[in-house]
Write an enzyme that holds these catalytic residues in place. Structure first.
Site, PDB file in Angstrom:
ATOM      1  N   TYR A 235       0.825  -1.213   0.000  1.00 13.96           N
ATOM      2  CA  TYR A 235       0.000   0.000   0.000  1.00 13.96           C
ATOM      3  C   TYR A 235       0.865   1.271   0.000  1.00 13.96           C
ATOM      4  CZ  TYR A 235      -4.109   2.799   0.086  1.00 13.96           C
ATOM      5  OH  TYR A 235      -5.072   3.705  -0.300  1.00 13.96           O
ATOM      6  N   THR A 275     -14.848  -2.423   1.390  1.00 18.38           N
ATOM      7  CA  THR A 275     -15.518  -1.809   0.239  1.00 18.38           C
ATOM      8  C   THR A 275     -15.097  -2.593  -0.997  1.00 18.38           C
ATOM      9  OG1 THR A 275     -13.718  -0.292  -0.343  1.00 18.38           O
ATOM     10  CG2 THR A 275     -15.326   0.528   1.254  1.00 18.38           C
TER      11      THR A 275
HETATM   12  P1  NAD Z   1     -15.626   2.210  -3.558  1.00 15.13           P
HETATM   13  O1  NAD Z   1     -15.176   1.256  -4.596  1.00 15.13           O
HETATM   14  O2  NAD Z   1     -16.638   1.752  -2.572  1.00 15.13           O
HETATM   15  O3  NAD Z   1     -16.224   3.550  -4.245  1.00 15.13           O
HETATM   16  C1  NAD Z   1     -15.738   4.088  -5.420  1.00 15.13           C
HETATM   17  C2  NAD Z   1     -16.697   5.133  -5.966  1.00 15.13           C
HETATM   18  O4  NAD Z   1     -16.099   5.704  -7.141  1.00 15.13           O
HETATM   19  C3  NAD Z   1     -18.061   4.564  -6.434  1.00 15.13           C
HETATM   20  O5  NAD Z   1     -19.071   5.496  -6.115  1.00 15.13           O
HETATM   21  C4  NAD Z   1     -17.912   4.482  -7.953  1.00 15.13           C
HETATM   22  O6  NAD Z   1     -19.139   4.602  -8.686  1.00 15.13           O
HETATM   23  C5  NAD Z   1     -17.053   5.711  -8.186  1.00 15.13           C
HETATM   24  N1  NAD Z   1     -16.326   5.676  -9.453  1.00 15.13           N
HETATM   25  C6  NAD Z   1     -15.338   4.843  -9.850  1.00 15.13           C
HETATM   26  N2  NAD Z   1     -14.917   5.178 -11.085  1.00 15.13           N
HETATM   27  C7  NAD Z   1     -15.659   6.247 -11.470  1.00 15.13           C
HETATM   28  C8  NAD Z   1     -15.694   7.055 -12.626  1.00 15.13           C
HETATM   29  N3  NAD Z   1     -14.876   6.857 -13.652  1.00 15.13           N
HETATM   30  N4  NAD Z   1     -16.607   8.050 -12.678  1.00 15.13           N
HETATM   31  C9  NAD Z   1     -17.473   8.279 -11.655  1.00 15.13           C
HETATM   32  N5  NAD Z   1     -17.453   7.565 -10.525  1.00 15.13           N
HETATM   33  C10 NAD Z   1     -16.558   6.554 -10.438  1.00 15.13           C
HETATM   34  O7  NAD Z   1     -14.297   2.739  -2.876  1.00 15.13           O
HETATM   35  P2  NAD Z   1     -13.914   3.285  -1.405  1.00 15.13           P
HETATM   36  O8  NAD Z   1     -13.134   2.228  -0.709  1.00 15.13           O
HETATM   37  O9  NAD Z   1     -15.057   3.934  -0.724  1.00 15.13           O
HETATM   38  O10 NAD Z   1     -12.831   4.386  -1.819  1.00 15.13           O
HETATM   39  C11 NAD Z   1     -13.102   5.762  -1.873  1.00 15.13           C
HETATM   40  C12 NAD Z   1     -11.849   6.526  -1.454  1.00 15.13           C
HETATM   41  O11 NAD Z   1     -11.556   6.211  -0.081  1.00 15.13           O
HETATM   42  C13 NAD Z   1     -10.600   6.139  -2.265  1.00 15.13           C
HETATM   43  O12 NAD Z   1      -9.840   7.291  -2.476  1.00 15.13           O
HETATM   44  C14 NAD Z   1      -9.864   5.203  -1.306  1.00 15.13           C
HETATM   45  O13 NAD Z   1      -8.483   5.154  -1.557  1.00 15.13           O
HETATM   46  C15 NAD Z   1     -10.185   5.872   0.031  1.00 15.13           C
HETATM   47  N6  NAD Z   1      -9.981   5.004   1.210  1.00 15.13           N
HETATM   48  C16 NAD Z   1     -10.534   3.758   1.260  1.00 15.13           C
HETATM   49  C17 NAD Z   1     -10.275   2.952   2.377  1.00 15.13           C
HETATM   50  C18 NAD Z   1     -10.863   1.568   2.485  1.00 15.13           C
HETATM   51  O14 NAD Z   1     -10.449   0.811   3.381  1.00 15.13           O
HETATM   52  N7  NAD Z   1     -11.804   1.211   1.640  1.00 15.13           N
HETATM   53  C19 NAD Z   1      -9.501   3.449   3.462  1.00 15.13           C
HETATM   54  C20 NAD Z   1      -9.001   4.739   3.368  1.00 15.13           C
HETATM   55  C21 NAD Z   1      -9.243   5.525   2.242  1.00 15.13           C
END
Ligand code: NAD
Length: 395
Positions: A235, A275
């Site tokens: 990561y 997620t």
């Molecule tokens: P997720 O896969 O649940 O959500 C992704 C979102 O992006 C969805 O709404 C999807 O429709 C949208 N998306 C993807 N491609 C797209 C596009 N081309 N156009 C429009 N929408 C698009 O992901 P998540 O885990 O909630 O991640 C969201 C953020 O949080 C990311 O930056 C991730 O790095 C960060 N994050 C996640 C975690 C974790 O453990 N999941 C921890 C810390 C930070």
């Protein structure tokens, strides 16, 4: 009208079906939690990546916790013939439904957020229907991006500099196995930065600023992850970490862009949650299973909604002084202090070497991981009759 019994179809770390009623019930629960934890917060919010995970929780917290008008952008698939829609499609339909019931202003845009077309469409909607936007959440997780020059970049999840071998668990089978990943090439590193770094966040903010749809004092927040050393090779020190570094470096550029209207860009470092995006990262599902086991024992477990309510109530819209450790030395909001508790992480490191397929259910919360994973797609939700045919063409 397409109506049939919907069952989960798992393939590796994805589920190719989603249950419309299950997704709606999950959203109903999230809405109820946000309403129980109401707060004085933003008034007009744009969430980019609003249909699942952290973006969905952010949108629901802002709308139902603070009564904000929300515009959500996401890229989801409608139902077609015998194929269900994607979970995010159903989630968005449910958010619109519940927001409508409450009389909240709610609009959604489905399409590629990286494109100029979707940016323009969203801005048009904001200009016509919304009060000046006071909060923009940037929560995209995507495997690819086509930039304004028409070049398509791909993101990869690989180590940098040296190969990585480590344990992971397969979500569908529960088998713990070694993965070996070769280091990323320069092209793969650059591709991941182009997709998951700050370039598109900056483009969005430039377009919104130019269109004059932002409120004085507007804030924009993008999400990052740091995690423990155990996950660093894949990561923080890997391709995705490089992209997150780029995202963080973009803060200064957006700050300059927003200076004249007193706006600010922020990074919030969130904890690891289940997620669709985190399920795709090798090692992470096994790490999360172990983490959840111990955090549940300590009663410090949090999901997306707990984290987002804390982000809004105790960080962005905190009424008194910020809690200690709320912001780190680099100016990043921290919501991961419970995950990174040193005693907890020592226990994870101690247990890690002995986890195997045989003792997975005993040493980790893999069953909790799996049930959270299935819930992302609307399966395993209390009160839903999964034996009954469901109408899948909800829109
Ligand atoms: P997720 O896969 O649940 O959500 C992704 C979102 O992006 C969805 O709404 C999807 O429709 C949208 N998306 C993807 N491609 C797209 C596009 N081309 N156009 C429009 N929408 C698009 O992901 P998540 O885990 O909630 O991640 C969201 C953020 O949080 C990311 O930056 C991730 O790095 C960060 N994050 C996640 C975690 C974790 O453990 N999941 C921890 C810390 C930070």
């Amino acid at each position: 009208m397409a109506e049939f019994v919907v069952e989960p179809r798992l393939k590796g770390f994805i589920c190719t079906t989603a249950h419309p009623v299950g997704c709606r019930e999950v959203v109903r629960e999230l809405v109820a939690r946000a309403k129980r934890n109401s707060f004085a917060g933003p008034k007009s919010v744009l969430v980019i990546g609003a249909s699942t995970g952290y973006g969905l929780a952010s949108r629901i917290a802002a709308a139902f916790g603070a009564g904000a008008a929300t515009c959500g952008v996401s890229f989801e698939r409608p139902a077609e013939g015998e194929r269900t829609a994607s979970a995010g499609w159903y989630n968005t339909a449910a958010v619109e439904h519940f927001a409508g019931e409450e009389g909240l202003l709610v609009r959604s845009v489905n399409g590629d957020a990286f494109s100029a077309e979707i940016k323009n469409k969203t801005i048009e909607l904001l200009r016509n229907d919304f009060p000046p936007v006071d909060l923009i959440i940037y929560s995209l997780a995507s495997p690819r991006r086509t930039d304004p020059a028409g070049v398509t970049h791909r993101s990869t999840l690989k180590p940098i500099g040296r190969p990585f071998s480590g344990k992971t668990v397969q979500t569908d089978s529960g088998v713990v196995r070694e993965v070996v990943l070769e280091p990323a090439t320069e092209e793969e590193i650059a591709g991941t930065v182009a997709v998951m770094g700050g370039a598109d966040w900056l483009l969005w903010m430039e377009a919104l600023r130019k269109a004059n749809v932002l409120a004085e004092g507007v804030r924009t927040v993008a999400y990052g992850y740091v995690g423990p050393e155990l996950t660093w090779p894949i990561y923080r020190d890997g391709t995705i970490g490089r992209a997150k570094g780029d995202l963080e470096a973009t803060v200064a550029q957006i700050d300059r862009l927003l200076a004249a209207i007193g706006g600010r860009a922020l990074i919030s470092i969130n904890k690891a949650v289940v997620t669709q995006a985190s399920a795709a990262i090798p090692v992470v599902p096994l790490y999360i299973s172990l983490l959840f086991k111990l955090m549940k024992e300590l009663h410090s477990h949090e999901d997306c909604m707990d984290q987002m309510l804390r982000l809004f109530r105790e960080r962005l819209y905190c009424r008194g002084p910020l809690p200690e450790g709320a912001v780190d030395g680099s100016g990043r909001i921290r919501l991961d202090e419970r995950e990174l508790d040193p005693a907890l992480q020592r226990k994870i490191s101690d247990r890690w070497p002995s986890v195997s397929t045989d003792n997975l259910l005993e040493l980790t919360d893999f069953s909790g991981y799996r049930s959270d994973f299935l819930r992302l797609f609307g399966f395993g939700v209390d009160g839903v009759d999964y034996g009954r045919a469901a109408r899948v063409d909800v829109c």
